[in-house]
Design a protein around this motif. Structure first.
Motif, PDB file in Angstrom:
ATOM      1  N   ASP A   1       0.835  -1.201   0.000  1.00  0.00           N
ATOM      2  CA  ASP A   1       0.000   0.000   0.000  1.00  0.00           C
ATOM      3  C   ASP A   1       0.864   1.244   0.000  1.00  0.00           C
ATOM      4  O   ASP A   1       1.277   1.730   1.030  1.00  0.00           O
ATOM      5  CB  ASP A   1      -0.939   0.007   1.225  1.00  0.00           C
ATOM      6  CG  ASP A   1      -1.952  -1.114   1.132  1.00  0.00           C
ATOM      7  OD1 ASP A   1      -2.160  -1.601   0.013  1.00  0.00           O
ATOM      8  OD2 ASP A   1      -2.505  -1.500   2.166  1.00  0.00           O
ATOM      9  N   LYS A   2       1.134   1.719  -1.179  1.00  0.00           N
ATOM     10  CA  LYS A   2       1.958   2.926  -1.310  1.00  0.00           C
ATOM     11  C   LYS A   2       1.133   4.135  -0.880  1.00  0.00           C
ATOM     12  O   LYS A   2      -0.057   4.031  -0.651  1.00  0.00           O
ATOM     13  CB  LYS A   2       2.362   3.101  -2.780  1.00  0.00           C
ATOM     14  CG  LYS A   2       3.218   1.975  -3.299  1.00  0.00           C
ATOM     15  CD  LYS A   2       4.659   2.282  -3.073  1.00  0.00           C
ATOM     16  CE  LYS A   2       5.515   1.171  -3.665  1.00  0.00           C
ATOM     17  NZ  LYS A   2       6.902   1.489  -3.676  1.00  0.00           N
ATOM     18  N   ASP A   3       1.792   5.292  -0.834  1.00  0.00           N
ATOM     19  CA  ASP A   3       1.063   6.523  -0.486  1.00  0.00           C
ATOM     20  C   ASP A   3      -0.112   6.698  -1.446  1.00  0.00           C
ATOM     21  O   ASP A   3       0.068   6.640  -2.659  1.00  0.00           O
ATOM     22  CB  ASP A   3       1.979   7.751  -0.657  1.00  0.00           C
ATOM     23  CG  ASP A   3       3.169   7.648   0.274  1.00  0.00           C
ATOM     24  OD1 ASP A   3       3.069   6.870   1.235  1.00  0.00           O
ATOM     25  OD2 ASP A   3       4.178   8.327   0.032  1.00  0.00           O
ATOM     26  N   THR A   4      -1.278   6.896  -0.877  1.00  0.00           N
ATOM     27  CA  THR A   4      -2.412   7.111  -1.771  1.00  0.00           C
ATOM     28  C   THR A   4      -2.410   8.572  -2.214  1.00  0.00           C
ATOM     29  O   THR A   4      -1.901   9.440  -1.521  1.00  0.00           O
ATOM     30  CB  THR A   4      -3.746   6.781  -1.076  1.00  0.00           C
ATOM     31  OG1 THR A   4      -3.792   7.521   0.135  1.00  0.00           O
ATOM     32  CG2 THR A   4      -3.848   5.303  -0.784  1.00  0.00           C
ATOM     33  N   ILE A   5      -2.987   8.793  -3.379  1.00  0.00           N
ATOM     34  CA  ILE A   5      -3.027  10.164  -3.892  1.00  0.00           C
ATOM     35  C   ILE A   5      -4.454  10.687  -3.780  1.00  0.00           C
ATOM     36  O   ILE A   5      -5.377   9.921  -3.539  1.00  0.00           O
ATOM     37  CB  ILE A   5      -2.518  10.217  -5.350  1.00  0.00           C
ATOM     38  CG1 ILE A   5      -3.239   9.179  -6.209  1.00  0.00           C
ATOM     39  CG2 ILE A   5      -1.030   9.991  -5.419  1.00  0.00           C
ATOM     40  CD1 ILE A   5      -2.833   9.164  -7.645  1.00  0.00           C
ATOM     41  N   GLY A   6      -4.627  11.967  -3.958  1.00  0.00           N
ATOM     42  CA  GLY A   6      -5.951  12.589  -3.787  1.00  0.00           C
ATOM     43  C   GLY A   6      -6.900  12.278  -4.936  1.00  0.00           C
ATOM     44  O   GLY A   6      -6.681  11.370  -5.729  1.00  0.00           O
ATOM     45  N   ASP A   7      -7.959  13.091  -5.033  1.00  0.00           N
ATOM     46  CA  ASP A   7      -8.978  12.868  -6.060  1.00  0.00           C
ATOM     47  C   ASP A   7      -8.526  13.324  -7.445  1.00  0.00           C
ATOM     48  O   ASP A   7      -9.071  12.912  -8.451  1.00  0.00           O
ATOM     49  CB  ASP A   7     -10.268  13.618  -5.700  1.00  0.00           C
ATOM     50  CG  ASP A   7     -10.958  12.957  -4.515  1.00  0.00           C
ATOM     51  OD1 ASP A   7     -10.727  11.758  -4.299  1.00  0.00           O
ATOM     52  OD2 ASP A   7     -11.716  13.646  -3.806  1.00  0.00           O
ATOM     53  N   THR A   8      -7.533  14.233  -7.471  1.00  0.00           N
ATOM     54  CA  THR A   8      -7.038  14.685  -8.781  1.00  0.00           C
ATOM     55  C   THR A   8      -5.517  14.564  -8.818  1.00  0.00           C
ATOM     56  O   THR A   8      -4.859  14.568  -7.774  1.00  0.00           O
ATOM     57  CB  THR A   8      -7.409  16.161  -9.059  1.00  0.00           C
ATOM     58  OG1 THR A   8      -6.798  16.964  -8.055  1.00  0.00           O
ATOM     59  CG2 THR A   8      -8.907  16.365  -9.066  1.00  0.00           C
ATOM     60  N   TYR A   9      -4.997  14.418 -10.032  1.00  0.00           N
ATOM     61  CA  TYR A   9      -3.544  14.292 -10.190  1.00  0.00           C
ATOM     62  C   TYR A   9      -3.155  15.014 -11.475  1.00  0.00           C
ATOM     63  O   TYR A   9      -3.767  14.797 -12.526  1.00  0.00           O
ATOM     64  CB  TYR A   9      -3.153  12.819 -10.271  1.00  0.00           C
ATOM     65  CG  TYR A   9      -1.661  12.585 -10.257  1.00  0.00           C
ATOM     66  CD1 TYR A   9      -0.974  12.419  -9.052  1.00  0.00           C
ATOM     67  CD2 TYR A   9      -0.924  12.522 -11.443  1.00  0.00           C
ATOM     68  CE1 TYR A   9       0.398  12.206  -9.027  1.00  0.00           C
ATOM     69  CE2 TYR A   9       0.445  12.308 -11.430  1.00  0.00           C
ATOM     70  CZ  TYR A   9       1.096  12.151 -10.220  1.00  0.00           C
ATOM     71  OH  TYR A   9       2.459  11.932 -10.191  1.00  0.00           O
ATOM     72  N   SER A  10      -2.152  15.877 -11.373  1.00  0.00           N
ATOM     73  CA  SER A  10      -1.702  16.618 -12.559  1.00  0.00           C
ATOM     74  C   SER A  10      -0.280  16.240 -12.924  1.00  0.00           C
ATOM     75  O   SER A  10       0.551  16.010 -12.038  1.00  0.00           O
ATOM     76  CB  SER A  10      -1.741  18.129 -12.287  1.00  0.00           C
ATOM     77  OG  SER A  10      -3.046  18.515 -11.963  1.00  0.00           O
ATOM     78  N   PHE A  11       0.010  16.172 -14.205  1.00  0.00           N
ATOM     79  CA  PHE A  11       1.378  15.943 -14.678  1.00  0.00           C
ATOM     80  C   PHE A  11       1.490  16.596 -16.049  1.00  0.00           C
ATOM     81  O   PHE A  11       0.586  16.479 -16.880  1.00  0.00           O
ATOM     82  CB  PHE A  11       1.709  14.442 -14.735  1.00  0.00           C
ATOM     83  CG  PHE A  11       0.804  13.614 -15.597  1.00  0.00           C
ATOM     84  CD1 PHE A  11       1.239  13.141 -16.835  1.00  0.00           C
ATOM     85  CD2 PHE A  11      -0.495  13.305 -15.190  1.00  0.00           C
ATOM     86  CE1 PHE A  11       0.407  12.374 -17.637  1.00  0.00           C
ATOM     87  CE2 PHE A  11      -1.332  12.538 -15.988  1.00  0.00           C
ATOM     88  CZ  PHE A  11      -0.880  12.075 -17.214  1.00  0.00           C
ATOM     89  N   GLY A  12       2.606  17.308 -16.262  1.00  0.00           N
ATOM     90  CA  GLY A  12       2.731  18.069 -17.511  1.00  0.00           C
ATOM     91  C   GLY A  12       1.529  19.001 -17.631  1.00  0.00           C
ATOM     92  O   GLY A  12       1.132  19.647 -16.667  1.00  0.00           O
ATOM     93  N   SER A  13       0.903  19.003 -18.803  1.00  0.00           N
ATOM     94  CA  SER A  13      -0.304  19.836 -18.957  1.00  0.00           C
ATOM     95  C   SER A  13      -1.565  18.961 -18.881  1.00  0.00           C
ATOM     96  O   SER A  13      -2.629  19.342 -19.364  1.00  0.00           O
ATOM     97  CB  SER A  13      -0.247  20.604 -20.276  1.00  0.00           C
ATOM     98  OG  SER A  13       0.061  19.716 -21.330  1.00  0.00           O
ATOM     99  N   ASN A  14      -1.426  17.772 -18.276  1.00  0.00           N
ATOM    100  CA  ASN A  14      -2.561  16.852 -18.150  1.00  0.00           C
ATOM    101  C   ASN A  14      -3.101  16.867 -16.722  1.00  0.00           C
ATOM    102  O   ASN A  14      -2.363  17.130 -15.777  1.00  0.00           O
ATOM    103  CB  ASN A  14      -2.115  15.412 -18.444  1.00  0.00           C
ATOM    104  CG  ASN A  14      -1.426  15.277 -19.779  1.00  0.00           C
ATOM    105  OD1 ASN A  14      -2.065  15.378 -20.815  1.00  0.00           O
ATOM    106  ND2 ASN A  14      -0.120  15.041 -19.774  1.00  0.00           N
TER     107      ASN A  14
END
Length: 233
Positions: free
Chosen positions: A128-141
């Motif tokens: 169980d790695k760190d969970t991420i939030g409801d949104t995720y951004s990378f580059g312009s995505n």
């Protein structure tokens, strides 16, 4: 309800095998059986297990040799070795060959069940790695998991399928680490028996179309031949 945890029990002594299988099933585990080393190695190639209980003295291929073969294809599955040999040299050898724990016969059933539980808990914590939030951004995505939507590099808003959103989340949570094909099928599709499909490849190709500037030279979504897939920034 979560799938029951699955255990591969590799023990050729019939009475002990039946007794262990029954007791593990009473604890709520799903138990698959193998009675020799070769069958054990084959089972691990075809199915996902949360834990393997492996006897050392087995026909066809002994437990330690079987364990070496299993470790070549799966480094993560916890293995509890059972052995009638109780010298410290034997224990060290078992642990060196890839066992996570070593229990000598005759053993107390309560102790075995406790060790099984501990190994599985420890393995799950590591997975169980760190969970991420409801949104995720990378580059312009940007990906919105709750809405199952993404904004692509060109600013276009697209709908994602549930499986696409789950796979993206899994890859993002394991950023820069290779996620094995088995782990993806288990987590996203919930398969215990792996299908031989190119399903994941097709999903990765779609992600490249949506999010990469040059889908032939991907920056974010990588296939690692024979192992799995990786997201990196």
């Amino acid at each position: 309800m979560a799938n029951p945890l699955s255990i591969l029990l590799v023990e050729d002594e019939e009475n002990l095998h039946d007794s262990l299988k029954l007791n593990l099933e009473l604890e709520g585990y799903e138990v698959s059986s193998a009675f020799d080393g070769i069958s054990a190695v084959k089972a691990v190639q075809n199915e996902y297990f949360d834990l393997i209980i492996l006897d050392v003295m087995l026909p066809e291929m002994d437990g330690l040799t079987a364990m070496e073969s299993i470790r070549l294809q799966n480094m993560d599955v916890p293995i509890l070795v059972l052995s009638a040999r109780n010298s410290s040299a034997d224990r060290v050898l078992g642990l060196k060959k890839g066992a996570d724990d070593y229990l000598t016969k005759p053993f107390d059933l309560e102790e075995l069940l406790l060790r099984v539980q501990k190994l599985i808990d420890k393995s799950k914590k590591l997975q169980d790695k760190d969970t991420i939030g409801d949104t995720y951004s990378f580059g312009s995505n940007m990906v919105d998991f709750r809405a199952q939507e993404a904004v692509t590099k060109s600013g276009e808003k697209i709908q994602l399928s549930k499986k696409e959103a789950m796979l993206l989340k899994l890859l993002f949570e394991n950023k820069n680490d290779v996620v094995t094909r088995e782990k993806i099928l288990q987590t996203v599709w919930g398969y215990n028996v792996y299908p031989t499909t190119r399903t994941i490849d097709n999903f990765i190709l779609n992600f490249r179309k949506y999010f990469e500037d040059d889908s032939r030279n991907p920056r974010y979504f990588h296939s690692v031949r024979g192992v799995g897939y990786k997201y990196s920034e």
